[in-house]
Design a protein around this motif. Structure first.
Motif, PDB file in Angstrom:
ATOM      1  N   SER A 317       9.809  72.807  40.734  1.00 55.02           N
ATOM      2  CA  SER A 317      10.347  71.548  41.253  1.00 55.02           C
ATOM      3  C   SER A 317       9.621  70.362  40.612  1.00 55.02           C
ATOM      4  O   SER A 317       8.530  70.514  40.039  1.00 55.02           O
ATOM      5  CB  SER A 317      10.173  71.504  42.767  1.00 55.02           C
ATOM      6  OG  SER A 317       8.798  71.419  43.067  1.00 55.02           O
ATOM      7  N   GLU A 420      19.812  66.384  48.367  1.00 53.79           N
ATOM      8  CA  GLU A 420      19.862  66.975  47.016  1.00 53.79           C
ATOM      9  C   GLU A 420      18.578  66.614  46.252  1.00 53.79           C
ATOM     10  O   GLU A 420      17.951  67.468  45.632  1.00 53.79           O
ATOM     11  CB  GLU A 420      21.105  66.452  46.272  1.00 53.79           C
ATOM     12  CG  GLU A 420      21.220  66.861  44.817  1.00 53.79           C
ATOM     13  CD  GLU A 420      21.810  68.257  44.599  1.00 53.79           C
ATOM     14  OE1 GLU A 420      22.532  68.744  45.492  1.00 53.79           O
ATOM     15  OE2 GLU A 420      21.529  68.849  43.541  1.00 53.79           O
ATOM     16  N   GLY A 423      15.601  68.356  47.489  1.00 48.81           N
ATOM     17  CA  GLY A 423      15.582  69.731  46.983  1.00 48.81           C
ATOM     18  C   GLY A 423      15.089  69.821  45.549  1.00 48.81           C
ATOM     19  O   GLY A 423      14.600  70.865  45.122  1.00 48.81           O
ATOM     20  N   ARG A 427      11.081  72.672  46.564  1.00 47.99           N
ATOM     21  CA  ARG A 427      12.007  73.752  46.903  1.00 47.99           C
ATOM     22  C   ARG A 427      12.246  73.806  48.404  1.00 47.99           C
ATOM     23  O   ARG A 427      11.315  73.754  49.191  1.00 47.99           O
ATOM     24  CB  ARG A 427      11.415  75.103  46.467  1.00 47.99           C
ATOM     25  CG  ARG A 427      11.474  75.314  44.979  1.00 47.99           C
ATOM     26  CD  ARG A 427      12.523  76.391  44.616  1.00 47.99           C
ATOM     27  NE  ARG A 427      12.950  76.204  43.239  1.00 47.99           N
ATOM     28  CZ  ARG A 427      12.340  76.755  42.190  1.00 47.99           C
ATOM     29  NH1 ARG A 427      11.306  77.541  42.380  1.00 47.99           N
ATOM     30  NH2 ARG A 427      12.781  76.532  40.974  1.00 47.99           N
ATOM     31  N   THR A 428      13.514  73.901  48.796  1.00 47.30           N
ATOM     32  CA  THR A 428      13.860  74.025  50.213  1.00 47.30           C
ATOM     33  C   THR A 428      13.723  75.502  50.594  1.00 47.30           C
ATOM     34  O   THR A 428      14.246  76.348  49.881  1.00 47.30           O
ATOM     35  CB  THR A 428      15.335  73.598  50.424  1.00 47.30           C
ATOM     36  OG1 THR A 428      15.560  72.401  49.685  1.00 47.30           O
ATOM     37  CG2 THR A 428      15.668  73.391  51.874  1.00 47.30           C
ATOM     38  N   ARG A 448      26.341  72.550  48.144  1.00 51.96           N
ATOM     39  CA  ARG A 448      25.039  72.706  47.485  1.00 51.96           C
ATOM     40  C   ARG A 448      23.902  72.610  48.503  1.00 51.96           C
ATOM     41  O   ARG A 448      22.893  73.304  48.391  1.00 51.96           O
ATOM     42  CB  ARG A 448      24.864  71.634  46.397  1.00 51.96           C
ATOM     43  CG  ARG A 448      25.769  71.847  45.190  1.00 51.96           C
ATOM     44  CD  ARG A 448      25.637  70.698  44.199  1.00 51.96           C
ATOM     45  NE  ARG A 448      24.274  70.550  43.730  1.00 51.96           N
ATOM     46  CZ  ARG A 448      23.747  71.185  42.671  1.00 51.96           C
ATOM     47  NH1 ARG A 448      24.505  71.996  41.970  1.00 51.96           N
ATOM     48  NH2 ARG A 448      22.495  70.994  42.325  1.00 51.96           N
ATOM     49  N   ARG A 452      21.211  75.580  49.022  1.00 52.89           N
ATOM     50  CA  ARG A 452      19.755  75.410  48.925  1.00 52.89           C
ATOM     51  C   ARG A 452      19.020  76.160  50.030  1.00 52.89           C
ATOM     52  O   ARG A 452      17.869  76.501  49.897  1.00 52.89           O
ATOM     53  CB  ARG A 452      19.383  73.925  49.017  1.00 52.89           C
ATOM     54  CG  ARG A 452      19.398  73.211  47.703  1.00 52.89           C
ATOM     55  CD  ARG A 452      18.697  71.866  47.782  1.00 52.89           C
ATOM     56  NE  ARG A 452      19.392  70.888  48.605  1.00 52.89           N
ATOM     57  CZ  ARG A 452      20.513  70.275  48.247  1.00 52.89           C
ATOM     58  NH1 ARG A 452      21.069  70.560  47.090  1.00 52.89           N
ATOM     59  NH2 ARG A 452      21.092  69.401  49.046  1.00 52.89           N
TER      60      ARG A 452
END
Ligand SMILES: Nc1ncnc2c1ncn2[C@@H]1O[C@H](COP(=O)(O)OP(=O)(O)OP(=O)(O)O)[C@@H](O)[C@H]1O
Length: 652
Positions: A317, A420, A423, A427-428, A448, A452
């Motif tokens: 990320s 978004e 995320g 990281r979710t 999306r 996630r």
């Protein structure tokens, strides 16, 4: 007619099962904590609490509801496994492989059974049974019909006693398999999705206990309606949320016009946001000096460039990249010091990574980003989209910036954009399985947001294209499944309608060829002559009150265009009928309730009164789809009242 001797024997087995269940509970409560250590005690306590919860007898739910006979054995099938003192099964769990023939056996494929027996209960007492010989045509099950027609009050019930073979195939599909169920109204999609969650938790308990299961529904009223089903099946650890809950990082205080909402929901926005975020990462142009245990080390520009480039390419990320960059600089200094004969400690290296010099370098070349601020900046200047959006689309998106990010009047679509970016920053955490209901209404960006939360797990996608009411709705499932990250998901149809009587379903199906050309209509399992009434009336409140007064038990939903709700509630009060409007706050609805058309999706009532269908159609762009939803909510009867003309497609 049930044979009394059979009923007597089955009641005795019911008593035995109840007694065994009680003993299992008592034994669990008495489980001795050997006091090995605190950790073991805690684990034991948690396991015991969990087991007690799963054994908690629902007073309204009998220990079994069915039975299978083979030439050698007899098994009773129930909500959970019950065993006697010797450990022998008294009832087997409906999810165990041994229960499968109960749901799947047919005359064509008896699966080793010589008989299937279903039981009928009234107020917890076993009052009837129904045998299928599985050797010929036993005709439709009366108990299934009774179960469907049992008057509704309160939340949705489980269907564990009467799951049908096509539904059972979906419920028991392997955990690794993502499934999309396209099903007409009342075919049992929601029920099937919830039972699948319960089945997966039973079959893959350990794996899913770690990662969890999430059910996503369209609104609070719907979640409230379904929330009892999984606990009734012994599953209490499932999260249930709307997309708004999942993406609630900013307060939503405004609404987008449809065209703007459609654009903000477009998957291209993901590229735009990705670009906007990563363009902040700058190529180093100069070397930097960083402090490590009292000395300064110069990190040459080529090395800095390589660090940044490597991290950009890494599958991590944005936020993790920023942290790693700081660490990389510190590591470089450490290496230099070691090469010079020094031996810096880990703590010193970490201190270097946190030094003002390293922080300043990172802020300049890999700046910290706030998700909401980034979205606000993109909306204020959408030119960052470059060729991803046309000039006209950029204009549509553009919004004068608020005084501050906090003062921004966010819309629901904005919240999804913020999620978004969040995320991308970090990281979710993902669930092991996600059930998404009413998925036909999700925009690609909402999909999306759901994806996630999925990690490496699988999906159960439930929906009906004919009930798609959002402005971005599509006529096939491809786009939704791509955006959900599972493009290869197989679409499985459910075509037998359980909720709505044939007369009502055929009436609603007049709209279907216009709503989604080519979509196969469902066939109703029941026919109820007289279940559909169309009445032209001079005024609404009187006739509505009259219908309500005739319904002695069961739920009544009075559905009208959202804008007409306050007027109707007031007019009904003037007729002496005090009914409240259903609110989207998750409060338990009353038996009789006025329902704004936009909240009726997914719900059902014994009796439905649809008030002025033309007004429901006129209220929104996809009003005809909304009307189709409203017309397919009734279990026993539908009364359509209209002062104006009926919509043409229905009048025919
Ligand atoms: N096998 C079954 N046995 C008994 N009742 C069933 C069965 N399948 C479905 N039902 C009942 O039919 C009704 C409709 O089910 P459900 O709400 O799951 O359908 P749906 O396909 O999600 O409908 P919609 O798309 O209209 O929201 C519910 O009352 C459910 O309990």
């Amino acid at each position: 007619m049930p044979d009394d001797a059979v009923l007597t024997a089955e009641r005795a087995h019911l008593d035995l099962a109840a007694a065994c269940l009680h003993s299992m509970r008592t034994a669990t409560i008495a489980t001795v904590d050997a006091g090995v250590d605190a950790w073991a005690s805690e684990r034991l306590g948690a396991a015991r609490a969990e087991r007690l919860r799963s054994l908690a007898a629902d007073p309204g739910a009998p220990p079994f509801f069915g039975r299978t006979d083979t030439p050698d054995e007899t098994f009773h099938v129930g909500r959970r496994h019950v065993r006697d003192a010797a450990g022998d099964p008294v009832v087997i769990d409906w999810r165990a492989p041994m229960s499968r023939p109960f749901y799947q056996a047919s005359a064509a494929d008896p699966q080793g059974l010589t008989r299937r027996r279903r039981f009928g209960f009234a107020e917890g007492r076993l009052t009837s049974y129904e045998d299928e010989s599985l050797t010929g045509d036993d005709g439709p099950s009366e108990l299934l019909k009774e179960e469907i027609e049992r008057p509704r009050s309160g939340p949705m019930r489980d269907i564990v006693a009467t799951i049908q073979p096509d539904q059972d195939d979906i419920v028991r599909a392997p955990l690794a398999e993502s499934i999309c169920v396209q099903g007409a109204p009342g075919t049992g999609k929601t029920a099937v999705g919830l039972h699948r969650a319960a089945y997966l938790l039973y079959t893959h308990g350990e794996q899913l206990a770690r990662t969890g299961v999430l059910v996503v529904g369209p609104n609070r009223a719907f979640l409230r309606y379904i929330e009892q089903v999984l606990p009734a099946l012994g599953e209490v650890e499932v999260d249930q949320a709307t997309v708004a809950d999942l993406t609630g990082r900013v307060p939503v205080r405004a609404q987008d016009p449809d065209d703007v909402a459609v654009l903000k929901g477009d998957a291209r926005l993901a590229d735009v946001l990705h670009r906007a975020l990563w363009r902040g990462v700058a190529k180093p142009t100069d070397s930097v000096q960083v402090p490590l245990s009292g000395r300064r080390y110069r990190i040459p520009v080529e090395r800095l460039r390589r660090c940044v480039d490597d991290l950009r390419r890494a599958d991590i990320s944005y936020g993790a990249g920023r942290e790693r960059l700081a660490l990389s600089l510190a590591e470089d200094a450490r290496r230099q010091k070691e090469e010079a004969g020094g031996s810096p400690t880990d703590a010193e290296t970490r201190r270097c990574a946190r030094s003002a010099e390293v922080r300043a370098f990172c802020d300049e070349h890999w700046p910290a980003v706030d998700a909401a601020a980034l979205v606000a900046a993109v909306l204020a200047d959408p030119s960052v989209a470059g060729s991803a959006l046309t000039a006209a689309e950029q204009d549509l998106l553009r919004r004068a910036p608020a005084r501050s990010v906090r003062a921004t009047r966010w819309t629901a679509a904005d919240a999804v954009l913020v999620d978004e970016v969040a995320g991308l920053l970090e990281r979710t955490p993902g669930y092991g399985h996600v059930v998404v209901d009413e998925a036909q209404d999700l925009s690609p960006m909402q999909c999306r947001a759901v994806a996630r939360r999925l990690a490496a797990g699988s999906l159960t996608v439930l929906g009906d294209l004919a009930q798609a009411t959002s402005p971005w709705s599509v006529a096939d499932w491809t786009q939704t499944l791509v955006a959900l990250g599972r493009p290869d998901t197989v679409v499985r149809p459910l075509t037998r309608g359980y909720r709505v009587p044939a007369e009502v379903l055929e009436f609603a199906n007049r709209l279907l060829p216009t709503l989604v050309p080519g979509l196969a209509p469902a066939t109703a399992v029941r026919s109820e002559p007289g279940s559909l009434q169309l009445r032209s009336v001079p005024s609404m409140a009187g006739p509505v009150a009259e219908v309500v007064q005739q319904v002695a038990e069961g739920s009544v939903g009075i559905v009208c265009a959202d804008a007409d709700v306050p007027g109707l509630v007031a007019a009904l009060a003037a007729e002496g009928l005090a009914v409240a409007a259903l609110a989207d706050d998750g409060d338990e609805p009353a038996r009789v309730v006025v329902v704004p058309a936009t909240l009726v999706k997914g719900l059902e009532f014994d009796v439905v009164v649809v008030v002025e269908p033309a007004a429901i159609v006129a209220a929104e762009a996809r009003g005809l789809h909304r009307l189709y939803v409203a017309l397919t909510r009734a279990v026993s009867s539908l009364v359509v009242l209209h002062r104006g003309e009926l919509p043409e497609l229905l009048a025919g």
